[in-house]
Design a protein around this motif. Structure first.
Motif, PDB file in Angstrom:
ATOM      1  N   PHE A  51       8.530  -1.165   3.107  1.00  0.00           N
ATOM      2  CA  PHE A  51       7.188  -0.892   2.593  1.00  0.00           C
ATOM      3  C   PHE A  51       6.128  -1.293   3.616  1.00  0.00           C
ATOM      4  CE2 PHE A  51       8.210  -5.231   1.274  1.00  0.00           C
ATOM      5  CZ  PHE A  51       7.040  -5.942   1.569  1.00  0.00           C
ATOM      6  N   GLU A  52       4.937  -0.773   3.365  1.00  0.00           N
ATOM      7  CA  GLU A  52       3.775  -1.119   4.182  1.00  0.00           C
ATOM      8  C   GLU A  52       2.844  -1.967   3.323  1.00  0.00           C
ATOM      9  OE1 GLU A  52      -0.136   1.084   6.119  1.00  0.00           O
ATOM     10  OE2 GLU A  52       1.769   2.190   5.984  1.00  0.00           O
ATOM     11  N   MET A  53       2.296  -3.013   3.896  1.00  0.00           N
ATOM     12  CA  MET A  53       1.423  -3.909   3.133  1.00  0.00           C
ATOM     13  C   MET A  53       0.137  -4.194   3.897  1.00  0.00           C
ATOM     14  SD  MET A  53       3.321  -7.604   3.734  1.00  0.00           S
ATOM     15  CE  MET A  53       1.875  -8.595   3.361  1.00  0.00           C
ATOM     16  N   ARG A  54      -0.891  -4.510   3.127  1.00  0.00           N
ATOM     17  CA  ARG A  54      -2.169  -4.943   3.703  1.00  0.00           C
ATOM     18  C   ARG A  54      -2.266  -6.454   3.527  1.00  0.00           C
ATOM     19  NH1 ARG A  54      -5.141  -2.970   0.340  1.00  0.00           N
ATOM     20  NH2 ARG A  54      -5.989  -4.795  -0.724  1.00  0.00           N
ATOM     21  N   ILE A  55      -2.509  -7.161   4.594  1.00  0.00           N
ATOM     22  CA  ILE A  55      -2.526  -8.623   4.550  1.00  0.00           C
ATOM     23  C   ILE A  55      -3.799  -9.129   3.869  1.00  0.00           C
ATOM     24  CG2 ILE A  55      -2.661 -10.701   5.974  1.00  0.00           C
ATOM     25  CD1 ILE A  55      -0.779  -9.371   7.915  1.00  0.00           C
ATOM     26  N   THR A  56      -3.619 -10.020   2.913  1.00  0.00           N
ATOM     27  CA  THR A  56      -4.752 -10.623   2.199  1.00  0.00           C
ATOM     28  C   THR A  56      -4.899 -12.105   2.497  1.00  0.00           C
ATOM     29  OG1 THR A  56      -3.365 -11.041   0.259  1.00  0.00           O
ATOM     30  CG2 THR A  56      -4.575  -8.959   0.319  1.00  0.00           C
ATOM     31  N   GLY A  57      -3.877 -12.716   3.050  1.00  0.00           N
ATOM     32  CA  GLY A  57      -3.963 -14.134   3.354  1.00  0.00           C
ATOM     33  C   GLY A  57      -2.947 -14.528   4.404  1.00  0.00           C
ATOM     34  N   THR A  58      -3.390 -15.186   5.455  1.00  0.00           N
ATOM     35  CA  THR A  58      -2.485 -15.624   6.515  1.00  0.00           C
ATOM     36  C   THR A  58      -2.995 -16.931   7.073  1.00  0.00           C
ATOM     37  OG1 THR A  58      -1.459 -15.024   8.613  1.00  0.00           O
ATOM     38  CG2 THR A  58      -3.735 -14.333   8.299  1.00  0.00           C
ATOM     39  N   GLY A  59      -2.115 -17.721   7.668  1.00  0.00           N
ATOM     40  CA  GLY A  59      -2.536 -19.006   8.222  1.00  0.00           C
ATOM     41  C   GLY A  59      -3.075 -19.906   7.143  1.00  0.00           C
ATOM     42  N   GLU A  60      -4.301 -20.358   7.299  1.00  0.00           N
ATOM     43  CA  GLU A  60      -4.885 -21.308   6.353  1.00  0.00           C
ATOM     44  C   GLU A  60      -5.211 -20.675   5.010  1.00  0.00           C
ATOM     45  OE1 GLU A  60      -9.584 -20.994   7.673  1.00  0.00           O
ATOM     46  OE2 GLU A  60      -8.383 -22.692   8.318  1.00  0.00           O
ATOM     47  N   VAL A  72       0.825  -1.215   0.000  1.00  0.00           N
ATOM     48  CA  VAL A  72       0.000   0.000   0.000  1.00  0.00           C
ATOM     49  C   VAL A  72       0.858   1.264   0.000  1.00  0.00           C
ATOM     50  CG1 VAL A  72      -1.970  -1.125   1.101  1.00  0.00           C
ATOM     51  CG2 VAL A  72      -0.199  -0.090   2.535  1.00  0.00           C
ATOM     52  N   SER A  73       2.120   1.145   0.374  1.00  0.00           N
ATOM     53  CA  SER A  73       3.030   2.291   0.284  1.00  0.00           C
ATOM     54  C   SER A  73       4.468   1.786   0.260  1.00  0.00           C
ATOM     55  CB  SER A  73       2.828   3.257   1.464  1.00  0.00           C
ATOM     56  OG  SER A  73       3.255   2.666   2.683  1.00  0.00           O
ATOM     57  N   GLY A  74       5.305   2.533  -0.474  1.00  0.00           N
ATOM     58  CA  GLY A  74       6.698   2.145  -0.586  1.00  0.00           C
ATOM     59  C   GLY A  74       6.960   1.291  -1.814  1.00  0.00           C
ATOM     60  N   GLN A  95       5.954  -2.506  -6.631  1.00  0.00           N
ATOM     61  CA  GLN A  95       5.460  -1.152  -6.412  1.00  0.00           C
ATOM     62  C   GLN A  95       4.141  -1.217  -5.651  1.00  0.00           C
ATOM     63  OE1 GLN A  95       7.324   1.437  -7.404  1.00  0.00           O
ATOM     64  NE2 GLN A  95       8.845   0.212  -8.526  1.00  0.00           N
ATOM     65  N   VAL A  96       3.536  -0.065  -5.433  1.00  0.00           N
ATOM     66  CA  VAL A  96       2.228  -0.003  -4.784  1.00  0.00           C
ATOM     67  C   VAL A  96       1.223  -0.828  -5.595  1.00  0.00           C
ATOM     68  CG1 VAL A  96       0.312   1.510  -4.142  1.00  0.00           C
ATOM     69  CG2 VAL A  96       2.677   2.225  -3.720  1.00  0.00           C
ATOM     70  N   ASP A  97       0.369  -1.572  -4.913  1.00  0.00           N
ATOM     71  CA  ASP A  97      -0.651  -2.462  -5.479  1.00  0.00           C
ATOM     72  C   ASP A  97      -0.083  -3.797  -5.943  1.00  0.00           C
ATOM     73  OD1 ASP A  97      -2.653  -0.597  -5.017  1.00  0.00           O
ATOM     74  OD2 ASP A  97      -2.494   0.278  -7.027  1.00  0.00           O
ATOM     75  N   ALA A  98       1.225  -3.985  -5.822  1.00  0.00           N
ATOM     76  CA  ALA A  98       1.813  -5.276  -6.198  1.00  0.00           C
ATOM     77  C   ALA A  98       1.560  -6.302  -5.092  1.00  0.00           C
ATOM     78  CB  ALA A  98       3.308  -5.130  -6.446  1.00  0.00           C
ATOM     79  N   GLN A  99       1.379  -7.545  -5.484  1.00  0.00           N
ATOM     80  CA  GLN A  99       1.161  -8.612  -4.522  1.00  0.00           C
ATOM     81  C   GLN A  99       2.490  -9.198  -4.069  1.00  0.00           C
ATOM     82  OE1 GLN A  99      -1.443 -11.444  -6.399  1.00  0.00           O
ATOM     83  NE2 GLN A  99      -3.277 -10.239  -5.990  1.00  0.00           N
ATOM     84  N   VAL A 100       2.576  -9.535  -2.791  1.00  0.00           N
ATOM     85  CA  VAL A 100       3.756 -10.195  -2.237  1.00  0.00           C
ATOM     86  C   VAL A 100       3.300 -11.459  -1.518  1.00  0.00           C
ATOM     87  CG1 VAL A 100       5.187  -8.136  -2.015  1.00  0.00           C
ATOM     88  CG2 VAL A 100       3.599  -8.720  -0.180  1.00  0.00           C
ATOM     89  N   VAL A 101       4.200 -12.442  -1.482  1.00  0.00           N
ATOM     90  CA  VAL A 101       3.873 -13.746  -0.915  1.00  0.00           C
ATOM     91  C   VAL A 101       4.622 -13.951   0.388  1.00  0.00           C
ATOM     92  CG1 VAL A 101       3.952 -16.240  -1.310  1.00  0.00           C
ATOM     93  CG2 VAL A 101       3.438 -14.686  -3.199  1.00  0.00           C
ATOM     94  N   GLY A 102       3.901 -14.410   1.406  1.00  0.00           N
ATOM     95  CA  GLY A 102       4.532 -14.694   2.680  1.00  0.00           C
ATOM     96  C   GLY A 102       5.631 -15.719   2.540  1.00  0.00           C
ATOM     97  N   GLY A 103       6.778 -15.451   3.169  1.00  0.00           N
ATOM     98  CA  GLY A 103       7.906 -16.361   3.073  1.00  0.00           C
ATOM     99  C   GLY A 103       8.992 -15.871   2.151  1.00  0.00           C
ATOM    100  N   SER A 104       8.640 -14.962   1.219  1.00  0.00           N
ATOM    101  CA  SER A 104       9.668 -14.387   0.351  1.00  0.00           C
ATOM    102  C   SER A 104      10.443 -13.330   1.146  1.00  0.00           C
ATOM    103  CB  SER A 104       9.042 -13.784  -0.906  1.00  0.00           C
ATOM    104  OG  SER A 104       8.000 -12.892  -0.597  1.00  0.00           O
TER     105      SER A 104
END
Length: 684
Positions: free
Chosen positions: A254-263, A217-219, A238-247
């Motif tokens: 940067f600041e991110m909004r979580i879309t998927g965690t745990g299960e 969402v920023s950075g 960049q902003v709006d790009a998706q990132v994967v947990g573990g990478s």
């Protein structure tokens, strides 16, 4: 064709998983605990060592046996019984379940072999020491013990290999950090990753591991996703790009909004997919069980016939020895390992290459493929549209007004065409207002209300179907240059248009060439106009093109290609691809596509790289070949050795000893395991 829905893995701490705490399905719902199996093997092996000293080895007396005489037979019987009861328990439990289901298979064969060997050996002790039969009967405690040891070791190796084969995915789970920098009301505080929920905002600093799936969402930064996607390079984000947990984050913060965690996270889903792949039965695994069932009846029949024949031509001791040999030889250990090891290895390779195999049966369909049907936008092209031209076709509106209204209608949409229009409006410093009553028109476009007026954004195909007048010459000029043209209409009146160009993915040409080399005909299916589609098709070398299609048109074309018995693979990424993905023998979804498309697919390309289709095809073919090789070896071993054990070559002085059969069986198991682990796939 039935599709496997993506299931969610239970939320748990995967970083602390111990291989020795894991269970494995040994067939018919019988679970074997890794630690218990390892313990059973070592205990049985330790008990076997003195048993070797106490009992005759294939009829030969050792010096130690003379020392312990006359108690050697009784000590051997005690040790053999302990090994039989303790070490043989897993095989009898499995056999009980198979017989309860009236489907005798591998575990039944093993239980029958060691059971007969044990009973015969007890008979030998009684006959030699109490009945004083002449000549003495040779017991099989040594062979029984070593056979159980080999079986336990084989299953331990199998489980260890299966777990190691999935280690590439296990390592992904271990990449997750234990804590994250959560942002609440502008304040940053460290929290446990397990406490994060969807929608939370977290800060990721330079060099840190990304705690969960999310959207920046920023950075801006660069991310190392090698362990997730197999891509050994930094990926700019960049902003709006998706990132994967573990990478792993690069130098930026940067600041991110979580879309998927745990299960809900990617890693948990991959772990679940691997688990499902190990447990699920494919057609060839069922065939392996059927073969084992046939071997059970064949071995039992041959043993009975051999017993009767050798009773007539020889004596009871010889007849029993040969019958025992037949049943021992029939143990289908290699056959039981043939497919599971290959599947485990294949699943791990797929995950490390950015391929999520959601329906493993799809891999077995590859060898039958005739056609590869594929969407254009987002699959063969990047989907990064840029407005090349926009015009008003109504004097009441300026070109900028047309673009502004279209941008207002597209606000909130993630469709590539919508993104292109919004970027163009921003570049012209236009300020769109979000439309109300927005509605997606499947296969057409969308509609909505802007400043109290209802508008629609549609394709040229819609105008043709509705017989609405528009500038055909301008359309032909723009479309022939490879542009997608969207029209703004109100009350069936065309107000203007925006033409956008897209770029062909660099990897798309290799995909088409590879498909042709494998005698698979590439076919383009697109909702875009025919001229634009032909421009892309010509550059890629595709000769069969179907354009201006609605979602139902694509599904109908899939069935049309299947109508003559042909097998079809469908590659797509949009909502309009979902019906055709579900209809095809193999549905391949581009990972960056919509959830609907991904849920309808058998295979998901995480990296959205067309070359990954080539890797999938190679992996599928290699996997099927390895399965077939292992099945032939496992079944062929039994077909050859059972007649030998029955004494078919006895007239020429050859009788197969049970221990020799056990050694050959263990050798066969090693070959199957090695063959499975040599499975690999080249980088496309």
């Amino acid at each position: 064709m039935k599709k496997m829905a993506m299931t969610k893995a239970p939320a748990k701490d995967m970083s602390n998983m111990d291989m020795h705490d894991m269970d494995m399905d040994m067939g018919n719902g019988q679970m074997m605990h890794m630690g218990n199996l390892k313990r059973k093997f070592w205990v049985s092996l330790i008990l076997t060592l003195p048993l070797i000293i106490m009992s005759p080895m294939m009829g030969m007396q050792l010096p130690f046996q003379l020392i312990f005489h006359p108690w050697t037979d009784y000590l051997a019987a005690i040790l053999g019984t302990a090994i039989f009861i303790y070490g043989g328990q897993p095989f009898f439990s499995g056999a009980k379940a198979e017989l309860a289901n009236r489907k005798p298979a591998m575990m039944t064969l093993i239980a029958m072999g060691i059971g007969v060997a044990f009973v015969y050996s007890i008979y030998a002790v009684v006959a030699n020491n109490w009945l004083q039969v002449t000549p003495p009967v040779t017991d099989f405690f040594w062979e029984l013990a070593t056979l159980i040891d080999i079986m336990l070791l084989g299953h331990w190796i199998e489980m260890n290999t299966v777990m190691n084969a999935g280690s590439a995915v296990d390592n992904l789970a271990k990449l997750l950090p234990s804590s994250a920098h959560k942002i609440v009301a502008g304040q940053v505080s460290d929290v446990d990753v397990a406490a994060l929920t969807t929608g939370d905002h977290v800060q990721v600093r330079a060099g840190e591991k990304i705690p969960a799936d999310g959207v920046i969402v920023s950075g801006a930064t660069s991310v190392n996703e090698a362990m997730v996607t197999g891509e050994a390079r930094l990926v700019e984000k960049q902003v709006d790009a998706q990132v994967v947990g573990g990478s792993v984050n690069g130098e930026g913060t940067f600041e991110m909004r979580i879309t998927g965690t745990g299960e809900d996270g990617y890693l948990a889903q991959v772990m679940k997919l691997v688990s499902d792949a190990q447990a699920a039965k494919s057609a060839q695994e069922n065939m392996a069980d059927r073969v084992a069932g046939l071997l059970f009846y064949a071995a039992l029949t041959v043993a009975i016939v051999a017993f009767i024949v050798w009773m007539l031509v020889g004596n009871l001791a010889l007849a029993l020895s040969i019958a025992v040999t037949v049943l021992v030889i029939a143990c289908p250990h290699a056959l039981g390992l043939a497919v599971p090891l290959v599947v485990a290895r294949s699943t791990a390779i797929a995950a490390s290459h950015g391929l999520l195999i959601r329906n493993r049966d799809a891999m077995e369909q590859v060898k039958k493929l005739n056609y590869a049907l594929m969407d254009k936008t987002g699959t063969l092209t990047a989907g990064n549209f840029k407005v090349a031209e926009y015009q008003s076709l109504d004097s009441a509106y300026t070109a900028d007004q047309v673009l502004s209204i279209m941008a207002s209608l597209e606000t909130g949409s993630s469709h590539p065409l919508a993104v292109g229009i919004l970027k163009a409006a921003k570049a012209q410093e236009l300020t769109p207002v979000e439309a109300t009553d927005s509605e997606q028109l499947t296969g057409v476009g969308l509609s909505g209300t802007v400043a109290g007026q209802t508008y629609q954004v549609v394709s040229a195909a819609y105008l043709d179907r509705q017989k609405l007048a528009y500038d055909q010459a301008a359309f032909n000029r723009l479309a022939s240059a490879g542009n997608s043209v969207s029209y703004l209409i109100q009350d069936q009146q065309v107000l203007g248009y925006a033409a956008q160009g897209d770029q062909i993915k660099p990897e798309a040409k290799n995909l088409i060439d590879s498909l042709k080399a494998q005698h698979i005909t590439p076919v383009m299916l697109t909702g875009d106009n025919a001229q634009s589609a032909q421009v892309v098709a010509k550059q890629l070398g595709i000769t069969e093109v179907h354009a201006s299609l609605l979602p139902e048109d694509k599904a109908k074309l899939v069935k049309q290609y299947q109508s003559d018995g042909s097998h079809v693979m469908m590659i797509g990424d949009g909502v309009n691809d979902a019906p055709s993905l579900a209809s095809a023998e193999i549905g391949v979804a581009i990972g960056s596509g919509t959830d609907v498309a991904i849920d309808s697919a058998d295979v998901v390309l995480v990296k959205s790289n067309p070359n990954d289709v080539v890797e999938f095809l190679e992996l599928a073919r290699n996997t099927t070949r390895k399965m077939t090789q292992n099945l032939w070896w496992g079944a062929g071993y039994n077909v050859i050795t059972i007649p030998l054990a029955a004494g078919i070559l006895a007239p020429w002085g050859f009788l197969l000893n049970p221990m020799v059969g056990a050694v050959v069986m263990s050798f066969s198991t090693v070959i199957v395991a090695i063959n499975a682990m040599t499975l690999h796939v080249k980088k496309a």
